[in-house]
Design a protein around this motif. Structure first.
Motif, PDB file in Angstrom:
ATOM      1  N   ILE A  26      54.251  35.029  10.855  1.00 37.57           N
ATOM      2  CA  ILE A  26      52.993  35.365  11.525  1.00 37.57           C
ATOM      3  C   ILE A  26      51.878  34.554  10.881  1.00 37.57           C
ATOM      4  O   ILE A  26      51.756  34.536   9.654  1.00 37.57           O
ATOM      5  N   THR A  28      47.567  33.052  11.496  1.00 35.69           N
ATOM      6  CA  THR A  28      46.352  33.011  12.303  1.00 35.69           C
ATOM      7  C   THR A  28      46.458  31.814  13.254  1.00 35.69           C
ATOM      8  O   THR A  28      47.349  30.970  13.118  1.00 35.69           O
ATOM      9  N   ARG A  54      47.231  36.331  16.849  1.00 34.97           N
ATOM     10  CA  ARG A  54      48.156  35.800  15.852  1.00 34.97           C
ATOM     11  C   ARG A  54      49.220  34.935  16.529  1.00 34.97           C
ATOM     12  O   ARG A  54      49.601  35.177  17.676  1.00 34.97           O
ATOM     13  N   LYS A  76      46.840  40.788  16.905  1.00 35.00           N
ATOM     14  CA  LYS A  76      47.248  41.082  15.532  1.00 35.00           C
ATOM     15  C   LYS A  76      47.730  42.523  15.375  1.00 35.00           C
ATOM     16  O   LYS A  76      48.534  42.819  14.477  1.00 35.00           O
TER      17      LYS A  76
END
Length: 211
Positions: A26, A28, A54, A76
């Motif tokens: 995962i 950004t 994400r 997210k």
């Protein structure tokens, strides 16, 4: 078994675990990924902040059990859920044909579904309405979309999407990539607090899980 052999086995096991950790990750939204999204799944009028999204990398297997690399963007709030779900589906050899960013299809939902693609975020409205879809915030996931169509009746006429999914509207039949109540995909999403479009009353969206 000699100590050297045990050490080699332990090292190989550690390397395999680390490699899989890289394949299930995962992050950004990087500038490179955002550039792919801009003007497509993330249009100029998008009200979902980039910081709320994400980027996930996962492994998956198709119906021929080939191992493939997948990527998707989601909210997210569900990123950890999805990573766990896709990891368990992969380990169980559950078939998913494609997991690609919908931007590879110019954010055209019909094109993505026709290709049996599985995806999450796309800033768009619910088909036939002006209401934002759960996909617009990345809080919904569509899985194996061609074989698990969206079906509704409007003004006495049945509507099916994607348009190449008519053979799969009959849910009594058996075919690859089918999602049904009680199968592993269904169970994992329900266990993680998602609802399934196959349970809806006024329409059916067999590909769709949302939270």
């Amino acid at each position: 078994m000699k100590r050297t052999t045990l050490l080699i086995i332990a090292c190989l096991s550690l390397l395999t675990t680390r490699a899989q950790d890289c394949d299930f990750s995962i992050d950004t939204i990087s500038d490179a990924v955002f550039l792919r999204m801009q003007g497509r799944s993330f249009p100029a009028n998008c009200t979902t902040p980039r910081s709320e999204l994400r980027y996930l990398r996962v492994l998956h297997r198709n119906a021929e059990d080939s191992v493939l690399h997948g990527e998707l963007v989601c909210n997210k709030a569900i990123a950890e859920d999805l990573l766990d779900i896709f990891r368990k589906l992969y380990e169980a050899h559950y078939p998913i044909e494609h997991i690609r960013l919908i931007d590879d299809y110019e954010a055209d939902d019909e094109l993505s579904m026709r290709d049996n693609n599985s995806s999450s975020f796309c800033f768009r409205v619910v088909s036939g309405t002006t209401k934002l879809s759960k996909h617009a915030r990345g809080l919904a996931v569509d899985i194996n979309t061609r074989y698990n169509p969206y079906v509704r009746t409007r003004n006495g006429r049945r509507q099916v999407s994607p348009d190449n999914s008519l053979p799969y509207v009959d849910r009594t039949k058996s075919f690859p990539y089918k999602i049904e109540e009680g199968d592993l995909c269904y169970r994992l999403f329900i266990e993680h607090g998602f609802t399934w479009g196959g349970h809806w009353q006024t329409m059916k969206d067999y590909q769709h899980f949302e939270k």
